[in-house]
Design a protein around this motif. Structure first.
Motif, short mmCIF file in Angstrom:
data_model
loop_
_atom_site.label_atom_id
_atom_site.label_comp_id
_atom_site.label_asym_id
_atom_site.label_seq_id
_atom_site.Cartn_x
_atom_site.Cartn_y
_atom_site.Cartn_z
N LEU A 240 0.80 -1.23 0.00
CA LEU A 240 0.00 0.00 0.00
C LEU A 240 0.83 1.28 0.00
O LEU A 240 0.31 2.35 -0.29
CB LEU A 240 -0.93 0.00 1.23
CG LEU A 240 -1.90 -1.18 1.30
CD1 LEU A 240 -2.71 -1.12 2.60
CD2 LEU A 240 -2.84 -1.19 0.09
N GLU A 241 2.13 1.18 0.34
CA GLU A 241 2.94 2.40 0.42
C GLU A 241 3.21 2.96 -0.97
O GLU A 241 3.26 2.21 -1.95
CB GLU A 241 4.26 2.12 1.15
CG GLU A 241 4.13 2.02 2.66
CD GLU A 241 3.58 3.30 3.32
OE1 GLU A 241 3.81 4.41 2.78
OE2 GLU A 241 2.90 3.17 4.35
N GLY A 242 3.39 4.28 -1.03
CA GLY A 242 3.76 4.90 -2.30
C GLY A 242 2.55 5.24 -3.16
O GLY A 242 1.41 4.96 -2.79
N ASP A 243 2.83 5.87 -4.31
CA ASP A 243 1.74 6.33 -5.18
C ASP A 243 1.03 5.17 -5.86
O ASP A 243 -0.16 5.26 -6.16
CB ASP A 243 2.30 7.28 -6.25
CG ASP A 243 2.77 8.59 -5.66
OD1 ASP A 243 2.15 9.02 -4.65
OD2 ASP A 243 3.73 9.18 -6.17
N VAL A 244 1.78 4.11 -6.15
CA VAL A 244 1.19 2.98 -6.87
C VAL A 244 1.05 1.79 -5.92
O VAL A 244 2.02 1.36 -5.30
CB VAL A 244 2.07 2.58 -8.08
CG1 VAL A 244 1.51 1.34 -8.76
CG2 VAL A 244 2.16 3.75 -9.07
N LYS A 245 -0.20 1.32 -5.78
CA LYS A 245 -0.48 0.20 -4.86
C LYS A 245 -0.46 -1.10 -5.66
O LYS A 245 -0.90 -1.12 -6.82
CB LYS A 245 -1.87 0.38 -4.22
CG LYS A 245 -2.26 1.81 -3.90
CD LYS A 245 -1.36 2.44 -2.86
CE LYS A 245 -1.80 3.87 -2.55
NZ LYS A 245 -0.82 4.55 -1.66
N ARG A 246 0.01 -2.16 -5.03
CA ARG A 246 0.08 -3.45 -5.72
C ARG A 246 -0.75 -4.50 -4.99
O ARG A 246 -0.68 -4.62 -3.77
CB ARG A 246 1.53 -3.94 -5.80
CG ARG A 246 2.37 -3.18 -6.80
CD ARG A 246 3.85 -3.41 -6.55
NE ARG A 246 4.22 -4.81 -6.73
CZ ARG A 246 4.59 -5.34 -7.91
NH1 ARG A 246 4.63 -4.59 -8.98
NH2 ARG A 246 4.92 -6.61 -7.99
N VAL A 247 -1.54 -5.24 -5.76
CA VAL A 247 -2.43 -6.27 -5.21
C VAL A 247 -2.06 -7.60 -5.87
O VAL A 247 -2.12 -7.73 -7.09
CB VAL A 247 -3.91 -5.95 -5.54
CG1 VAL A 247 -4.83 -7.02 -4.97
CG2 VAL A 247 -4.29 -4.56 -5.00
N THR A 248 -1.65 -8.58 -5.07
CA THR A 248 -1.30 -9.91 -5.60
C THR A 248 -2.45 -10.87 -5.31
O THR A 248 -2.98 -10.90 -4.20
CB THR A 248 0.00 -10.42 -4.97
OG1 THR A 248 1.01 -9.43 -5.13
CG2 THR A 248 0.46 -11.72 -5.63
N LEU A 249 -2.81 -11.66 -6.32
CA LEU A 249 -3.94 -12.58 -6.18
C LEU A 249 -3.46 -14.03 -6.02
O LEU A 249 -2.31 -14.35 -6.28
CB LEU A 249 -4.84 -12.50 -7.41
CG LEU A 249 -5.41 -11.12 -7.73
CD1 LEU A 249 -6.40 -11.21 -8.89
CD2 LEU A 249 -6.07 -10.51 -6.51
N HIS B 104 -1.98 -6.84 -9.79
CA HIS B 104 -2.66 -5.68 -10.33
C HIS B 104 -2.17 -4.44 -9.60
O HIS B 104 -1.91 -4.49 -8.41
CB HIS B 104 -4.18 -5.80 -10.14
CG HIS B 104 -4.79 -6.93 -10.90
ND1 HIS B 104 -5.18 -6.82 -12.21
CD2 HIS B 104 -5.05 -8.21 -10.53
CE1 HIS B 104 -5.66 -7.98 -12.63
NE2 HIS B 104 -5.60 -8.84 -11.62
N GLU B 105 -2.07 -3.33 -10.36
CA GLU B 105 -1.63 -2.08 -9.75
C GLU B 105 -2.73 -1.04 -9.86
O GLU B 105 -3.52 -1.05 -10.80
CB GLU B 105 -0.37 -1.57 -10.45
CG GLU B 105 0.83 -2.47 -10.19
CD GLU B 105 2.10 -1.93 -10.85
OE1 GLU B 105 3.17 -2.18 -10.29
OE2 GLU B 105 2.00 -1.25 -11.89
N ALA B 106 -2.76 -0.12 -8.88
CA ALA B 106 -3.76 0.94 -8.90
C ALA B 106 -3.26 2.15 -8.12
O ALA B 106 -2.37 2.03 -7.29
CB ALA B 106 -5.07 0.44 -8.30
N LEU B 107 -3.87 3.29 -8.44
CA LEU B 107 -3.52 4.51 -7.70
C LEU B 107 -4.26 4.58 -6.37
O LEU B 107 -3.81 5.26 -5.45
CB LEU B 107 -3.86 5.74 -8.55
CG LEU B 107 -3.05 5.88 -9.84
CD1 LEU B 107 -3.58 7.02 -10.71
CD2 LEU B 107 -1.57 6.12 -9.51
N THR B 108 -5.43 3.92 -6.30
CA THR B 108 -6.16 3.91 -5.03
C THR B 108 -6.67 2.49 -4.75
O THR B 108 -6.92 1.72 -5.67
CB THR B 108 -7.38 4.87 -5.03
OG1 THR B 108 -8.31 4.39 -6.01
CG2 THR B 108 -7.00 6.29 -5.32
N ILE B 109 -6.82 2.22 -3.47
CA ILE B 109 -7.41 0.96 -3.03
C ILE B 109 -8.60 1.29 -2.13
O ILE B 109 -8.50 2.15 -1.24
CB ILE B 109 -6.40 0.13 -2.19
CG1 ILE B 109 -5.16 -0.24 -3.00
CG2 ILE B 109 -7.07 -1.13 -1.59
CD1 ILE B 109 -5.36 -1.33 -4.02
#
Lengths: 323, 108
Positions: free
Chosen positions: A86-95, A101-106
């Motif tokens: 969750l840290e930083g401008d780009v968030k990373r979600v691993t499935l 998947h990457e996103a600017l917001t979660i």
């Protein structure tokens, strides 16, 4: 990369998805592989969700929310999140399937998980008479005696549902007063199949291969007695599902994710939380839906204030194709 | 829900107990949300491991005799049969990796 990834597919997650999709944020919903739709998938009639004067079946309501989100362009993935960064401008979600998947917001809306009594034999006999889902397992207790543990709305709903099958439903509560809503209490008190056992705590669950009885401790006298039942349905509340983020987001004393005032903003920029996972008090489908609205609007506002360079990273697939 | 072949009280003996293959029965019902959720996952596992494990399903409402015989009190319940005996029981809808781990000895 996405503008928004929503983790969770209960009323909060899907409502956030409806709002985010209508704001052209092209949200991706990570709905879970087996628990998509959330807790309402395990309920029957929902009588208190506005707009349904004749009630609505929980699973039907969730399918409608999902369809409404998809209608406006939300994409849904039926898998489980195994890792969140969750840290930083780009968030990373691993499935679970390994996709990242990457996103600017979660928007984090994972709800809560049923609480256990904490007895060894409860775990051992889970699925062999110990259950957390009356609608799933109630039909196997036709003409049997069963116990429901708890004193809130879900305990009374389960007890009332179980009277369709069981001969006697014991409602075991550790206090002498129920927390459940008045309508549910009236219905349960009027039901001849429901017997109330007050000031009792479950001390033991008995049975080798299946539940044969439970040991109830009287909280006033300290005396323990065995109650002959073949089923025990545990409905003593739920705990917020925070295991993926507990070392990344600030939590409250109640264990819910801490948000800023009436907003959905967590202590990490670009990360918003909604529904039961932030709510130690109300935990209703309608409050969760409202909370999902707040999160989508907060995410939209956050995105609007980001630099054009960052926003440019999050092209939607349609935009990317058009370039 | 799963697209697996249905077995019934009438066919359980020949199709499951007498089967020469290792066979898993998914005990399910229409009204069981978690059963519907886990069905497609079982289909995937069946497709990926068809050499090792057959998966069939039994509707507990329509086939109460078999459900009662095997003491089903919670669904979805998945029982693996080998040579007419239950050799493994998995209860509850679980994500694919968790199910694969539970069933590892039958898939390898």
């Amino acid at each position: 990369m996405r503008q928004v990834i929503i983790v969770g597919s209960g009323p909060a997650g899907y409502t956030a998805a409806i709002y985010a999709a209508r704001a052209n944020l092209n949200p991706l919903v990570i709905a879970s592989s087996v628990e998509f739709g959330g807790e309402l998938m395990k309920t029957t009639e929902v009588e208190n969700f506005p707009g349904f004067p004749d009630g609505v079946m929980g699973p039907d309501l969730m399918v409608k929310m999902q369809e409404q989100a998809e209608k406006f362009g939300a994409e849904i993935v039926y898998d489980d999140v195994t890792k969140l960064e969750l840290e930083g401008d780009v968030k990373r979600v691993t499935l679970g399937n390994g996709d990242v998947h990457e996103a600017l917001t979660i928007i984090y809306a994972t709800g809560s998980a049923y609480r256990k009594l904490g007895l060894d034999d409860e775990t051992r006999l889970s699925g062999y008479g110990v259950s957390w889902c009356a609608t799933c397992d109630g039909a196997f207790f036709k003409q049997k005696k069963v116990a429901v543990i708890g004193g809130g709305d879900s305990a009374l709903e389960e007890a009332t549902f179980l009277t369709r099958f069981a001969d006697i439903v014991y409602l075991v509560h550790r206090r002498n007063k129920l927390r459940a809503s008045a309508a549910l209490q009236d219905r349960a008190f009027a039901d001849p199949k429901i017997q109330f056992l007050w000031n009792k705590e479950v001390a033991h669950v008995y049975g080798d291969e299946k539940v044969t009885g439970i040991g109830l401790l009287d909280t006033e006298t300290g005396e323990e007695k065995t109650l002959d039942v073949t089923g025990m349905f545990v409905a003593i509340g739920a705990d917020p599902r925070t295991h993926l983020i507990h070392d990344q987001l600030e939590l409250t004393a109640e264990g819910t994710i801490k948000v800023d005032g009436r907003s959905s903003r967590t202590n990490v920029e670009g990360v918003f939380a909604a529904g039961d996972v932030i709510d130690p008090t109300y935990k209703q489908a309608a409050t969760a839906a409202g909370s999902g609205v707040v999160a989508a609007l907060d995410a939209e506002k956050y995105l609007a204030e980001l630099s054009p360079e960052l926003l440019a990273l999050a092209t939607t697939p349609a935009e990317a194709a058009a370039v | 829900m799963s697209t697996a072949k249905d077995v019934t009280d009438a066919t359980f003996q020949t199709e499951v107990l007498d089967s020469e293959k290792t066979i898993m029965v998914d005990f399910w019902a229409e009204w069981c949300g978690p059963c519907r959720a886990v069905g497609p996952i079982l289909d995937q596992i069946a497709a990926e491991h068809s050499e090792k494990l057959s998966i069939v399903k039994l509707n507990v409402d329509d086939n109460p005799e078999t459900a009662m015989k095997y003491g089903i009190t919670s669904i979805p319940a998945m029982k693996v049969y080998r040579g007419g005996e239950v050799v493994k029981t998995v209860i509850g809808a679980k994500p694919k990796p968790a199910l694969e781990a539970d069933l590892a000895e039958f898939l390898a």
